[in-house]
Design a protein around this motif. Structure first.
Motif, PDB file in Angstrom:
ATOM      1  N   ASN A  84       0.634  -0.807  -0.021  1.00 45.36           N
ATOM      2  CA  ASN A  84      -0.154   0.249  -0.541  1.00 45.36           C
ATOM      3  C   ASN A  84       1.036   0.926  -0.213  1.00 45.36           C
ATOM      4  N   ARG A  85       0.417   2.292  -0.422  1.00 48.97           N
ATOM      5  CA  ARG A  85       1.218   3.618  -0.377  1.00 48.97           C
ATOM      6  C   ARG A  85       0.192   4.466   0.523  1.00 48.97           C
ATOM      7  N   ILE A  86       1.565   5.493   1.388  1.00 50.63           N
ATOM      8  CA  ILE A  86       1.036   5.867   2.307  1.00 50.63           C
ATOM      9  C   ILE A  86      -0.121   6.954   1.509  1.00 50.63           C
ATOM     10  N   GLU A  87      -1.127   7.914   2.207  1.00 54.97           N
ATOM     11  CA  GLU A  87      -2.170   8.625   1.466  1.00 54.97           C
ATOM     12  C   GLU A  87      -0.694  10.202   1.728  1.00 54.97           C
ATOM     13  N   GLU A  88      -0.117  10.369   2.861  1.00 51.54           N
ATOM     14  CA  GLU A  88       0.269  11.126   2.714  1.00 51.54           C
ATOM     15  C   GLU A  88       2.013  11.835   2.152  1.00 51.54           C
ATOM     16  N   ASP A  89       2.301  10.671   1.279  1.00 52.11           N
ATOM     17  CA  ASP A  89       2.999  10.569   0.692  1.00 52.11           C
ATOM     18  C   ASP A  89       3.461   9.718   0.061  1.00 52.11           C
ATOM     19  N   ARG A  90       2.811   9.792  -1.157  1.00 51.33           N
ATOM     20  CA  ARG A  90       1.940   8.459  -2.555  1.00 51.33           C
ATOM     21  C   ARG A  90       3.806   7.725  -2.415  1.00 51.33           C
ATOM     22  N   ARG A  91       4.712   8.961  -2.668  1.00 48.48           N
ATOM     23  CA  ARG A  91       6.176   7.443  -2.809  1.00 48.48           C
ATOM     24  C   ARG A  91       6.058   6.534  -1.880  1.00 48.48           C
ATOM     25  N   VAL A  92       5.827   6.643  -0.595  1.00 49.70           N
ATOM     26  CA  VAL A  92       6.046   5.653  -0.051  1.00 49.70           C
ATOM     27  C   VAL A  92       5.620   4.072   0.287  1.00 49.70           C
ATOM     28  N   VAL A  93       5.972   3.550  -0.134  1.00 53.59           N
ATOM     29  CA  VAL A  93       5.109   2.495  -0.095  1.00 53.59           C
ATOM     30  C   VAL A  93       5.453   1.251   1.235  1.00 53.59           C
ATOM     31  N   MET A  94       4.218   1.093   1.391  1.00 53.99           N
ATOM     32  CA  MET A  94       4.779   0.393   2.509  1.00 53.99           C
ATOM     33  C   MET A  94       3.955  -1.543   2.265  1.00 53.99           C
ATOM     34  N   ILE A  95       4.385  -2.982   3.025  1.00 61.86           N
ATOM     35  CA  ILE A  95       4.530  -3.477   2.597  1.00 61.86           C
ATOM     36  C   ILE A  95       4.202  -4.280   3.869  1.00 61.86           C
ATOM     37  N   GLN A  96       3.503  -5.585   3.938  1.00 60.83           N
ATOM     38  CA  GLN A  96       2.548  -5.893   5.133  1.00 60.83           C
ATOM     39  C   GLN A  96       2.692  -7.813   5.038  1.00 60.83           C
ATOM     40  N   LEU A  97       2.446  -8.297   5.612  1.00 60.89           N
ATOM     41  CA  LEU A  97       2.743  -9.758   5.783  1.00 60.89           C
ATOM     42  C   LEU A  97       0.737  -9.784   5.307  1.00 60.89           C
ATOM     43  N   THR A  98      -0.028 -10.865   5.142  1.00 54.96           N
ATOM     44  CA  THR A  98      -1.001 -11.090   5.003  1.00 54.96           C
ATOM     45  C   THR A  98      -1.595 -12.167   5.911  1.00 54.96           C
ATOM     46  N   LYS A  99      -2.467 -13.040   5.859  1.00 54.73           N
ATOM     47  CA  LYS A  99      -2.406 -14.204   6.420  1.00 54.73           C
ATOM     48  C   LYS A  99      -1.686 -14.980   6.435  1.00 54.73           C
ATOM     49  N   ARG A 100      -2.119 -15.324   5.274  1.00 50.54           N
ATOM     50  CA  ARG A 100      -1.177 -16.416   5.173  1.00 50.54           C
ATOM     51  C   ARG A 100       0.824 -16.077   4.561  1.00 50.54           C
ATOM     52  N   GLY A 101       1.077 -14.773   4.662  1.00 48.02           N
ATOM     53  CA  GLY A 101       2.003 -14.633   5.438  1.00 48.02           C
ATOM     54  C   GLY A 101       2.500 -14.623   6.435  1.00 48.02           C
ATOM     55  N   LYS A 102       2.027 -14.729   8.037  1.00 45.51           N
ATOM     56  CA  LYS A 102       1.954 -14.567   9.165  1.00 45.51           C
ATOM     57  C   LYS A 102       2.218 -16.396   9.202  1.00 45.51           C
ATOM     58  N   LEU A 103       1.141 -17.056   8.753  1.00 42.17           N
ATOM     59  CA  LEU A 103       1.535 -18.255   9.174  1.00 42.17           C
ATOM     60  C   LEU A 103       3.015 -18.787   8.136  1.00 42.17           C
ATOM     61  N   ALA A 104       3.359 -18.627   7.443  1.00 41.73           N
ATOM     62  CA  ALA A 104       4.709 -18.793   7.010  1.00 41.73           C
ATOM     63  C   ALA A 104       5.647 -18.266   7.803  1.00 41.73           C
ATOM     64  N   TYR A 105       5.750 -17.811   8.482  1.00 41.56           N
ATOM     65  CA  TYR A 105       6.647 -16.774   8.867  1.00 41.56           C
ATOM     66  C   TYR A 105       6.691 -17.522  10.070  1.00 41.56           C
ATOM     67  N   ARG A 106       5.500 -17.917  10.909  1.00 41.51           N
ATOM     68  CA  ARG A 106       5.808 -18.205  12.025  1.00 41.51           C
ATOM     69  C   ARG A 106       6.239 -20.074  12.453  1.00 41.51           C
ATOM     70  N   VAL A 107       5.962 -20.622  11.020  1.00 41.03           N
ATOM     71  CA  VAL A 107       6.340 -21.971  10.338  1.00 41.03           C
ATOM     72  C   VAL A 107       7.879 -22.029  10.554  1.00 41.03           C
ATOM     73  N   HIS A 108       8.585 -21.095   9.552  1.00 43.57           N
ATOM     74  CA  HIS A 108       9.479 -20.808   9.664  1.00 43.57           C
ATOM     75  C   HIS A 108      10.535 -20.711  11.254  1.00 43.57           C
TER      76      HIS A 108
END
Length: 153
Positions: A84-108
């Protein structure tokens, strides 16, 4: 002493290669067989709880934002990450894990903890302390010698 130096070098190289091979094998045999070791380490760098900027994650992985963008695009297609891009500065891209990503993180994370528990099984507390101290010294040497992590822990 030269024999010990040769043996330690061989041991460190084998250990590094074996851990990577074991990780890849575990990934291929598990629920997350669509991930590579590099991708699971990218997921690990993103982290579980807070969205992070592409720049932060790229710095942690010591890669360019362009290289990370390629990896993130693949992880988005696979359903592990959202961007996602933040509204205050559309140049800044934020990333985060989805539910599946969080599960992969925990398993690892569990994979690593199981590997460590099995590694130290059968050694006494004093041997464990010696092992930790020796590995800390080796790790600190490499970090200083090759300016890894720019002093960050």
């Amino acid at each position: 002493m030269k024999d010990n130096e040769h043996f330690l070098n061989k041991l460190i190289v084998e250990l590094f290669n074996d851990v990577l091979e074991i990780e890849q094998s575990a990934l291929q045999q598990g629920t997350f067989s669509d991930l590579s070791v590099t991708e699971i380490h990218t997921i690990e760098a993103i982290g579980m709880y807070q969205p992070r900027t592409m720049s932060e994650v790229a710095a942690d992985l010591r890669i360019t934002v362009g290289t990370l963008t390629t990896a993130i695009n693949k992880l988005i297609k696979k359903g592990y990450v959202c961007r996602n891009r933040i509204e205050e500065d559309r140049r800044v891209v934020m990333i985060q894990l989805t539910k599946r990503g969080k599960l992969a993180y925990r398993v690892h994370q569990k994979f690593h903890m199981d590997m460590i528990r099995e590694t130290i099984e059968g050694i006494d507390e004093e041997e464990e302390k010696v092992l930790v101290t020796a590995l800390e010294k080796i790790n600190n040497y490499f970090r200083k010698k090759y300016d890894l992590h720019n002093g960050k822990e």
